[in-house]
Enzyme design. Structure first.
Site, PDB file in Angstrom:
ATOM      1  N   ARG A  92       8.412  11.618  -8.440  1.00 21.24           N
ATOM      2  CA  ARG A  92       8.140  10.207  -8.710  1.00 21.24           C
ATOM      3  C   ARG A  92       9.315   9.367  -8.256  1.00 21.24           C
ATOM      4  NH1 ARG A  92       6.047   8.697 -14.523  1.00 21.24           N
ATOM      5  NH2 ARG A  92       8.229   9.027 -15.015  1.00 21.24           N
TER       6      ARG A  92
ATOM      7  N   THR B 267       9.415   2.720  -8.445  1.00 18.90           N
ATOM      8  CA  THR B 267       7.978   2.372  -8.443  1.00 18.90           C
ATOM      9  C   THR B 267       7.164   3.295  -9.342  1.00 18.90           C
ATOM     10  OG1 THR B 267       7.492   3.883  -6.625  1.00 18.90           O
ATOM     11  CG2 THR B 267       8.183   1.636  -6.031  1.00 18.90           C
TER      12      THR B 267
ATOM     13  N   ASP C  29      12.314  14.771 -19.345  1.00 18.70           N
ATOM     14  CA  ASP C  29      11.965  15.189 -17.987  1.00 18.70           C
ATOM     15  C   ASP C  29      11.733  16.700 -17.972  1.00 18.70           C
ATOM     16  OD1 ASP C  29      12.289  16.189 -15.239  1.00 18.70           O
ATOM     17  OD2 ASP C  29      12.742  14.103 -14.776  1.00 18.70           O
TER      18      ASP C  29
ATOM     19  N   ASP D  36      13.648  18.816 -15.244  1.00 17.03           N
ATOM     20  CA  ASP D  36      15.086  18.924 -15.528  1.00 17.03           C
ATOM     21  C   ASP D  36      15.348  19.888 -16.681  1.00 17.03           C
ATOM     22  OD1 ASP D  36      15.816  17.262 -13.495  1.00 17.03           O
ATOM     23  OD2 ASP D  36      16.182  15.505 -14.752  1.00 17.03           O
TER      24      ASP D  36
END
Ligand code: PRP
Ligand code: URA
Length: 209
Positions: A104, A108, A200, A203
């Protein structure tokens, strides 16, 4: 809840979701919890696999047996989707694996494609698209569109945690795609992260920041 969405309710899943959400959970426990939930999600997603009858010999007599009557193709959305692949391969050891790489854009929040490699057979087999997080739905939308362009007709999307926004986008645009998940969370925040979520996923699973 939309008829295409299955939310797994199970005490082990509830306990493991808490481990995964907890910011103090280290990488070892995070990976173990993800693997356990992945097994339950995979088991549920494979529930409607078609079977063909076979004939087998037990030590006592001949009897009817069952064989899986379709090819299974697992497609992880890189990177975090890799965390859900092994659970499916444990059940279907000859499953093929296709990879779709996308991340991603931080500003945006739109997916940026960087890799694709699909095996033959997506048009005839059962495609299990896997990604632990469905947030805006942009990545899943892109991935499903790509798979359909390649001829995929039977697509199931397996995800650990979904945001209502992503679910609405995918169920509206792809009414033929069923979704198997462990949780539908509250909302997205201003950075398009799932709330409460787990942060995340890539991660935390891979130990990057
Ligand atoms: C995460 C996640 C999904 C995507 C979901 O990937 O694994 O692919 O975000 O967000 P969306 O529904 O708004 O598209 P990320 O971009 O963090 O890449 P990574 O797996 O490589 O960390
Ligand atoms: N991707 C993640 O890994 N987590 C989120 O909350 C949203 C997108």
């Amino acid at each position: 809840m939309h008829k295409n969405i299955t939310v797994i309710e199970h005490p082990v899943v509830a306990r493991d979701l808490s481990i995964l959400r907890d910011k103090n959970t280290g990488i070892v426990e995070f990976r173990k919890a993800m693997a356990r939930v992945a097994t339950i999600l995979a088991y549920s997603a494979l529930k409607e696999l078609p079977l063909r009858e076979s004939v087998i010999e037990t030590p006592i007599t001949q009897t009817k047996g069952s064989e899986i009557d379709t090819e299974v193709i697992v497609v992880p959305i890189l990177r975090a989707g890799l965390s859900l692949v092994d659970a499916i391969i444990d059940f279907i050891p000859d499953a093929k694996v296709g990879h779709l790489g996308m991340y991603r854009d931080e500003t945006t929040h739109e997916p940026v494609d960087y890799y694709s490699n699909l095996p033959d057979g997506v048009s005839d087999g059962m495609v299990l698209l896997v990604d632990p997080m469905l947030a805006t739905g942009g990545s899943a939308d892109d991935a499903i569109g790509f798979l359909k362009n390649q001829g995929a007709k039977q697509i199931r999307f397996i995800s650990l945690i979904c945001a209502p926004e992503g679910l609405e986008r995918i169920t509206k645009k792809y009414p033929d795609v069923s979704i198997i998940t462990a949780a539908v969370d509250e909302k997205l925040n201003e950075n398009a992260y799932i709330v409460p979520g787990l942060g995340d996923a890539g991660d935390r699973y891979f130990g990057t920041t």
